[in-house]
Design an enzyme around this catalytic site. Structure first.
Site, mmCIF file in Angstrom:
data_model
loop_
_atom_site.group_PDB
_atom_site.id
_atom_site.type_symbol
_atom_site.label_atom_id
_atom_site.label_comp_id
_atom_site.label_asym_id
_atom_site.label_seq_id
_atom_site.Cartn_x
_atom_site.Cartn_y
_atom_site.Cartn_z
ATOM 1 C CE LYS A 47 53.197 -61.037 59.815
ATOM 2 N NZ LYS A 47 52.760 -59.934 59.153
ATOM 3 C CG ASN A 48 53.491 -63.847 56.683
ATOM 4 O OD1 ASN A 48 52.850 -62.659 56.973
ATOM 5 N ND2 ASN A 48 54.748 -63.880 56.270
ATOM 6 C CB CYS A 141 55.891 -53.159 56.302
ATOM 7 S SG CYS A 141 55.861 -53.830 57.981
ATOM 8 N NE ARG A 146 54.239 -55.448 50.841
ATOM 9 C CZ ARG A 146 54.294 -55.574 51.987
ATOM 10 N NH1 ARG A 146 54.577 -56.735 52.306
ATOM 11 N NH2 ARG A 146 53.668 -55.025 52.689
ATOM 12 C CG ASP A 334 59.084 -62.095 55.653
ATOM 13 O OD1 ASP A 334 59.058 -60.783 55.348
ATOM 14 O OD2 ASP A 334 58.010 -62.443 55.751
ATOM 15 N NE ARG A 426 52.083 -54.971 60.566
ATOM 16 C CZ ARG A 426 52.819 -55.332 59.430
ATOM 17 N NH1 ARG A 426 54.071 -55.126 59.535
ATOM 18 N NH2 ARG A 426 52.453 -56.200 58.753
#
Length: 467
Positions: A47-48, A141, A146, A334, A426
């Site tokens: 995903k990232n 999220c 951040r 994560d 997600r």
């Protein structure tokens, strides 16, 4: 090259377990636990990596074909953002085609960017390609601050004028050709987002850019490989020093996204927490070194199956361990929540120290609702292993917290019901289908509806044989 597929323009058709965020908000996941998992599970694309590579396609005025793209709510939302910028997108399964030849605007819509932090990465490619970008401050999220200061300072070092006004980051380049300039940049913290933003911006800059103290995550290397496949000149990605020699333009490419190391790690923990025996792949084992080390430390058996698969066999009883989350190659933040679920059932005491995000321990309260014994002190979670967890109604607070609650539900006695599934959707493609393929008993339903009767009776029958 000729691209074919189904047009998605402002949306991607999600399949499998996923619903729209509004629909997922009204759904719950029922899990009947204590079923050892067994079999083989397929890992989707990262995903990232997919999200940032999608924004990287803005750098190219030709066609880009991406393979192994996971079908996720976040990918859908990124598709909507790129479409709003004028990118043409088509998708057929895990193949996504993009064409950014006719970018129609340099301003991303707030209502979309506010829901997806990764969308902020578009500022680098837009600024490099058009000389101007207007991007709202990002969302995503609620796991802590951040900030984007590292992105901003790096772009300023490359000659951009950057102002933040009423929540909008306005950036532009002056001069006759409106082109960024190569620069030497030192990051105070090895931020993945800042590294990726600045690396993309530098691909079309005039001259050479050096990023010191760069993030070393595999997704950074994947983005560099994608850009290089379009003709960029990037060296050192995956190390602390990245060098980018700017080029005039980039060309079309056909590129495959790496496997998702966090999804793979989540399935490895699923095998351990259910004391199962599963094979996870495809994976790049080097991306999972820290996770594998901790699984072995608590007593699980992890072995390589060929070059791109891992087998995990859970121990009859795992032992506690201490974990500190760190930038790659350290233990990934994560995977913190998922591993915490496992440690609640591991003998002895464990301590997890979260050093990356300051608000990423909210799943503790939900795990404690299931019978875990966890105390929080600052950014530390002190976990005392318990003999068993009990199913309970719980609420997912963010993406990885939702995965931790699924894992806890798989191991718990009785039924666990998880709310706020939009977080789960997600980041995990067809998670329920994949888990059912391993023997898990779970079903999704509307919050005010009873789950499918046949699945319920089957799950209860299994549960009765285990108790």
């Amino acid at each position: 090259m000729r691209l074919e597929g189904k047009a998605i323009t402002a949306s991607v058709n999600l399949t499998g377990n996923h619903a729209s965020p509004d629909e997922a908000d009204k759904q719950v996941l029922h899990i009947w636990g204590r079923q050892p998992l067994a079999g083989h599970v397929k890992v989707s694309g990262a995903k990232n990596a997919a999200l940032v590579v999608m924004t990287g396609a803005l750098l190219c005025s030709g066609d880009c074909r991406l393979r192994n793209v996971p079908v996720l709510a976040d990918v859908k939302r990124m598709g909507q953002i790129l479409s709003a910028l004028g990118v043409k997108l088509t998708q057929n399964g895990d193949v996504l085609d993009l064409n950014a030849r006719d970018i129609s605007t340099s301003e991303a819509p707030y209502e979309l960017v506010s829901q997806l932090r990764a969308s902020f990465f578009a500022i680098g490619p837009l600024l490099a390609r058009l000389g101007v970008a207007k991007i709202p401050l990002p969302g995503g999220c609620a796991i802590g601050a951040r900030p984007v200061e590292l992105h901003v300072r790096g772009l300023q070092a490359m000659g951009a004028d950057v102002q933040i006004d009423h929540g909008i980051v306005n950036a532009y380049v002056t001069g006759p050709n409106r082109r960024l300039k190569g620069a030497k940049i030192y990051l105070d913290y090895p931020s993945v987002g800042a590294t990726e933003t600045l690396m993309m911006a530098a691909t079309l800059a005039d001259g050479e850019t050096t990023i010191e103290n760069a993030a070393q995550e595999p997704e950074v290397l994947d983005l560099a490989n994608f850009c290089n496949s379009m003709g960029a000149k990037i060296t050192g990605a995956g190390t602390k020093t990245i060098t980018i020699s700017g080029v005039e333009q980039l060309h079309s490419t056909d590129y495959s996204i790496i496997p998702d190391r966090i999804e793979a790690g989540t399935f490895l923990v699923a095998g351990a927490i259910t004391r199962g025996d599963i094979i996870v792949g495809p994976v790049i084992p080097d991306h999972l070194t820290a996770v594998i080390a901790k699984l072995r430390a608590i007593g699980a058996k992890v072995t390589a199956e060929g070059t791109n698969q891992l087998r995990i066999v859970g121990a009859p009883q795992h032992t506690g361990t201490d974990i500190e989350t760190l930038p790659y190659p350290g233990f990934p933040t994560d995977m913190q929540a998922q591993f915490m679920a496992l440690l609640t059932l591991s003998e002895g005491n464990s301590v997890i120290s979260e050093t990356v995000f300051e608000n990423r321990l909210r799943h503790v309260a939900e795990l404690n609702r299931m019978g875990a014994d966890i105390r929080v002190k600052g950014n530390h979670a002190i976990i005392r292993g318990v003999p068993f967890l009990s199913g309970a109604p719980v609420v997912a607070t963010d993406l990885r917290a939702s995965a931790a609650l699924v894992l806890a539900g798989l191991a718990a006695q009785g039924k666990t019901t998880i709310q706020q599934l939009q977080h789960l959707d997600r980041g995990y493609e067809s998670l329920e289908d994949k888990l059912r393929g391993l023997g898990a008993k779970l079903v999704r339903s509307l919050a005010d509806a009873e789950p499918d009767a046949s699945l319920v009776s089957q799950a209860i029958a299994v549960q009765s044989t285990l108790n």
